[in-house]
Structures are given as C-alpha cells and as structure tokens.
Design an enzyme around this catalytic site. Structure first.
Site, short mmCIF file in Angstrom:
data_model
loop_
_atom_site.label_atom_id
_atom_site.label_comp_id
_atom_site.label_asym_id
_atom_site.label_seq_id
_atom_site.Cartn_x
_atom_site.Cartn_y
_atom_site.Cartn_z
N GLU A 174 44.61 46.27 45.44
CA GLU A 174 45.26 46.86 46.37
C GLU A 174 46.12 48.28 46.10
OE1 GLU A 174 48.30 44.28 48.48
OE2 GLU A 174 46.86 42.60 48.58
N PRO A 175 46.22 49.20 47.04
CA PRO A 175 46.85 50.49 46.72
C PRO A 175 47.94 50.24 45.47
CG PRO A 175 46.14 50.27 49.12
CD PRO A 175 45.97 49.02 48.60
N GLU B 256 37.68 46.02 36.50
CA GLU B 256 37.93 44.63 36.14
C GLU B 256 38.77 44.51 35.12
OE1 GLU B 256 34.48 41.85 36.53
OE2 GLU B 256 33.54 43.34 37.72
N GLY B 257 39.93 45.31 34.89
CA GLY B 257 40.75 45.32 33.87
C GLY B 257 40.74 46.66 33.09
N THR B 258 41.44 47.59 33.29
CA THR B 258 41.26 48.70 32.16
C THR B 258 41.54 48.22 30.74
OG1 THR B 258 43.76 49.02 32.10
CG2 THR B 258 42.88 50.23 33.87
N PHE C 64 39.14 50.03 46.58
CA PHE C 64 38.23 50.05 45.51
C PHE C 64 37.17 48.78 45.39
CE2 PHE C 64 41.68 52.65 43.05
CZ PHE C 64 41.31 53.73 43.82
N ILE C 65 36.81 48.24 46.61
CA ILE C 65 36.05 47.03 46.37
C ILE C 65 34.67 47.14 46.45
CG2 ILE C 65 35.64 44.66 47.72
CD1 ILE C 65 38.45 45.29 46.45
N1 COS Z 1 43.14 32.49 32.93
C1 COS Z 1 43.73 31.58 33.89
N2 COS Z 1 45.02 31.94 34.09
C2 COS Z 1 45.50 33.16 33.71
C3 COS Z 1 44.79 33.83 32.81
C4 COS Z 1 43.57 33.70 32.70
N3 COS Z 1 42.59 34.43 31.96
N4 COS Z 1 45.49 34.90 32.61
C5 COS Z 1 46.92 34.67 33.17
N5 COS Z 1 46.98 33.47 33.96
C6 COS Z 1 47.84 32.70 34.60
C7 COS Z 1 49.00 32.60 33.36
O1 COS Z 1 48.85 31.47 32.82
C8 COS Z 1 49.93 32.57 34.31
O2 COS Z 1 50.50 31.31 34.97
P1 COS Z 1 51.75 30.46 35.12
O3 COS Z 1 52.69 31.41 35.74
O4 COS Z 1 51.43 29.03 35.67
O5 COS Z 1 52.27 30.41 33.37
C9 COS Z 1 50.09 33.37 35.45
O6 COS Z 1 48.56 33.68 35.47
C10 COS Z 1 50.45 34.83 35.42
O7 COS Z 1 50.21 35.31 34.03
P2 COS Z 1 51.19 36.54 33.15
O8 COS Z 1 52.35 36.36 33.46
O9 COS Z 1 50.06 37.07 32.15
O10 COS Z 1 50.51 37.85 34.32
P3 COS Z 1 51.04 39.24 34.62
O11 COS Z 1 51.51 39.46 35.93
O12 COS Z 1 52.16 39.62 33.52
O13 COS Z 1 49.73 39.91 34.36
C11 COS Z 1 47.91 40.80 33.23
C12 COS Z 1 48.78 40.07 33.34
C13 COS Z 1 48.33 42.50 33.32
C14 COS Z 1 46.96 40.84 32.33
C15 COS Z 1 46.95 40.78 34.79
O14 COS Z 1 47.67 41.04 35.82
C16 COS Z 1 45.81 41.57 34.84
O15 COS Z 1 44.83 41.09 34.29
N6 COS Z 1 45.52 42.59 35.34
C17 COS Z 1 44.48 43.53 35.59
C18 COS Z 1 43.81 42.87 36.97
C19 COS Z 1 42.61 43.60 36.95
O16 COS Z 1 41.61 43.19 35.90
N7 COS Z 1 42.29 44.11 38.18
C20 COS Z 1 40.73 44.61 38.36
C21 COS Z 1 40.63 43.95 39.72
S1 COS Z 1 38.86 43.76 39.90
S2 COS Z 1 37.91 45.52 39.84
#
Ligand code: COS
Length: 379
Positions: free
Chosen positions: A127-128, A363-365, A156-157
């Site tokens: 989202e934005p 899909e995650g920087t 950005f979908i």
């Molecule tokens: N598989 C399953 N569950 C996962 C997981 C994974 N790979 N990674 C995290 N989780 C779960 C955790 O276990 C946690 O669960 P509980 O609260 O039950 O313990 C929950 O998700 C939250 O995890 P965390 O505290 O690590 O989340 P954060 O908000 O700190 O975020 C990052 C961590 C930054 C790594 C995450 O937000 C992320 O990957 N961001 C990038 C998003 C992205 O890729 N965007 C692109 C979109 S598509 S173009």
C-alpha cells in the site's frame, strides 16, 4: 556443479527454451516498447502447462516439481523479463497462496482455472504507506453478514488490471497489528473494485503495474484464505516462495546479459582484432560468469529445498539477494563491454539493464532480505 536433472526436468527446460526463442525473443523489444504482453503468449504458456506447472494435476496443474518451474521461469526471463514476472506473480504468489492456505472450495473455484491458464492471478499486499513495513497496511475488510466489505488502496501491483483473480490482504481487526491482517481472494470486475493509476516504469515495462482501489467492495465470506488474523503469516510464507521466483528472474536476465556480452566481444573488432582477445574484456567476462554460476547454485538449491518441504526463508532471501545483485553487476558489465552500443535501444543489453534493477527491490527489498538472513544467522 552438475545438478543431475531428471529426463523430465531436461525436457521441460528444453521446451521452455524453445518457447522463449520462438515466441518471446522476436517480440521482447516490442513488448517493452508497447508495454503490453500479447494474449497469445499467455495462451501458449497455458498450452505448454507453464501456468500451473508445479501444482498437482487435480488442481489443473502439470504436477511437475518446483525446480522444473524454476527452469521454465529462468528460460522465459532470459528472453523476456516482463513475461517472466507476470508468470511469476501468477504462479509463485497468487497460486501458491491459494494452494497452500486456501479451502478446498477456493482451490476448486480459483486455483483450477489459474493453473489451467484460463485465468491470470495477482497478489496485492503493498500500500502507499506499507511497503517494506507490510504490517502497516490500512485496507480494511469488515464482516457484514455473509460478506466482507473491503475499503482501501493497494499500489505497485504486478498484473494489476490484467489479472482475473487477486489475492489481497486487509485488516479484519485494525487494533491487532499484524495479527489483524487477513487474506482474501477477490475477483476482477466486482462492484467497488477499480483499477487506478497504471505505473510508467523504468523496466519490465511489458508487465502491467497498477493501483487497486476498493470502495465498499463486497466479497463472499468464503473468499477468506485460511483464518481471520493469519494473513500476515500467509503473506510472508508466500513471499518466501516468490523470492525464489524473483531470484530466478534475475538469473535469467543475467544469463541473457552474459550471452550478449560474449557474442558482442567475439564480433566487435577494435585495433584489428575482436575485443574478446583483450584481457580487460576477458576478466570482465570471467567475473560475470563466476557471479552467474554462484547465483545459479543458490537459486537451484533454494528451489530444491522448496520441493523437499524444507524451511526456505533464509535460502530464498539469500538466492534473491545474491542473484539480483549479481544480475545488476552482470548487466552493467555487459553494457560496458558493448561500449556506446550498449547505451542504445537497438541492443538487448539496454533493456536487460533496466529490467534487472527491480529484482533488487520487489518482493522485499534486498535490505529486507538482509534482515531475514541476519535474523536466521543470529537466531
Ligand atoms: N513465514 C511465516 N510467517 C512469518 C514469516 C515467514 N517467512 N516471517 C514472519 N512471519 C510471522 C512471524 O512469525 C510473526 O508471527 P507471530 O507474531 O505469530 O510471532 C509475524 O509474521 C510478524 O513477524 P515480524 O515481527 O518479523 O514482522 P515485521 O513486521 O517485523 O516484518 C519484515 C518483518 C520487514 C521482514 C516483513 O515485513 C517483510 O518481509 N517486509 C517486506 C514485505 C515485502 O516483501 N513486500 C513486497 C510485497 S510484494 S511486491
């Protein structure tokens, strides 16, 4: 390293290479220029069983393994990264979320036509105000009788506007942080679901990237994927699969850049000899080939781990981090070897360089990948 591909894997790889050379290579520059992937390309990929290649036959897939899917995607991206990402988002994200977490009803209704290639999938998390911080999503999904009512904007979908089936994430409990996020299947064309701005991008220009706007969009309660509040975990686990796909895309682009650089270095004559005879060029090619081989090892081994059902968060993050940065490096050097020719659009490397950049971002920087990897290393 010899991966000892099975006969089936070799055949699938060869089919994908032939498809890419015959159907993508001749029009990839046009796809980039016109920002459109012809419908016939999707039809052909469906005929070849690529759209659901690694899903079971009972859900319309080809029943091949995950490494076979990787081999197909690599060959497609080697010729056209726009087509590659469209397939990747469809197969690695939309299909994977429904297959791994959806009810049998959702699988029959949506996964089957997706895998058969009758429908195209997309995945809408960003989202934005919620990019890397995906948990900060604001889109709401309020249960009202037998329906959820969606409100919010996704941006950005990939495949936005051309997809038929969207996996989207919304807050069912806005007070619960990431534990309040749920996942849903939303069909294109529903009242209250509009396609907003189409992005004008640096690379992968043939793939559509759009904003999705939900204004009191009502979807059936049965379209909830998994349980309420489990959406963030579904998104993260699905992105783990997707990151192998992005790594594969980078691998395909990087292979194409090395192919072009080698060809040009052998043909281009300066000082009376092909520039491939110059050590300056040879050393660049050596470094490019080494980076490429290392990326390939990480991508294939993450794919095999996925097939074996092993944990893949760290492996997928490493593959995506390394392959995307290797691809950036290899494309940059490929342009350098081409000299001025590399800077003009008549040469494929110009497009490869632009297409490669996004693999370090979406899909995650790569900063997120480093967070995931260091988290695993320090655990
Ligand atoms: N598989 C399953 N569950 C996962 C997981 C994974 N790979 N990674 C995290 N989780 C779960 C955790 O276990 C946690 O669960 P509980 O609260 O039950 O313990 C929950 O998700 C939250 O995890 P965390 O505290 O690590 O989340 P954060 O908000 O700190 O975020 C990052 C961590 C930054 C790594 C995450 O937000 C992320 O990957 N961001 C990038 C998003 C992205 O890729 N965007 C692109 C979109 S598509 S173009």
């Amino acid at each position: 390293m010899n991966f000892n591909f099975t006969e089936e894997q070799q055949l699938i790889q060869q089919n994908a290479r032939e498809f890419a050379l015959e159907h993508l290579e001749p029009i990839a520059a046009e796809i980039d220029k016109t920002e459109r992937i012809p419908k016939e390309i999707y039809q052909k990929m469906a005929e070849l069983d690529f759209m659901g290649i690694c899903y079971p036959a009972e859900y319309g897939g080809a029943g091949a393994d995950f490494l076979s899917y990787t081999l197909v995607l690599e060959q497609i991206c080697r010729s056209c990264a726009s087509t590659g990402i469209s397939l990747e988002v469809h197969a690695s994200l939309a299909c994977a979320a429904i297959y791994n977490f959806g009810s049998e009803e959702l699988k029959q209704k949506y996964l089957v036509p997706l895998c058969k290639g009758e429908k195209l999938g997309a995945f809408a998390l960003t989202e934005p105000g919620a990019g890397t911080d995906a948990g900060a999503a604001q889109t709401t999904a309020v249960l009202d009788g037998d329906e959820y009512v969606l409100n919010g904007t996704k941006c950005f979908i990939s495949n936005g506007g051309v997809a038929d089936v969207y996996v989207i994430f919304g807050l069912t409990d806005p007070t619960a942080g990431t534990k309040g996020i749920s996942a849903f299947v939303v069909e294109a064309g529903l009242p209250g679901f509009e396609i907003g701005k189409h992005e004008d991008k640096m690379g992968i220009r043939g793939s559509q990237t759009a904003e999705l706007i939900f204004k009191n969009c009502r979807i059936p309660k049965a379209n909830l994927i998994g349980k309420e509040g489990k959406g963030f975990g579904i998104a993260m686990a699905t992105l783990d699969v997707g990151r192998i796909g992005v790594a594969t895309q980078a691998l395909g682009i990087a292979q194409a850049a090395l192919d072009e650089a080698v060809k040009f270095a052998k043909e281009r004559v300066q000082f009376g000899k092909p520039i491939a005879t110059k050590q300056a060029i040879q050393w660049m090619l050596a470094d490019m080939a080494t980076q490429l081989e290392a990326a390939r090892l990480l991508v294939y081994s993450a794919s095999m781990a996925r097939e074996e059902g092993k944990p893949i968060s760290k492996e997928a993050a490493m593959a995506k981090l390394f392959a995307s940065e290797a691809s950036d490096y290899i494309c940059n050097k490929a342009i350098q070897i081409h000299g001025g020719y590399g800077f003009i659009k008549d040469f494929k490397v110009e497009r490869l360089y632009r297409d490669s950049k996004i693999t370090t971002i979406y899909e995650g920087t790569n900063e997120v990948q480093r967070m995931v990897i260091s988290g695993a290393v320090l655990r």
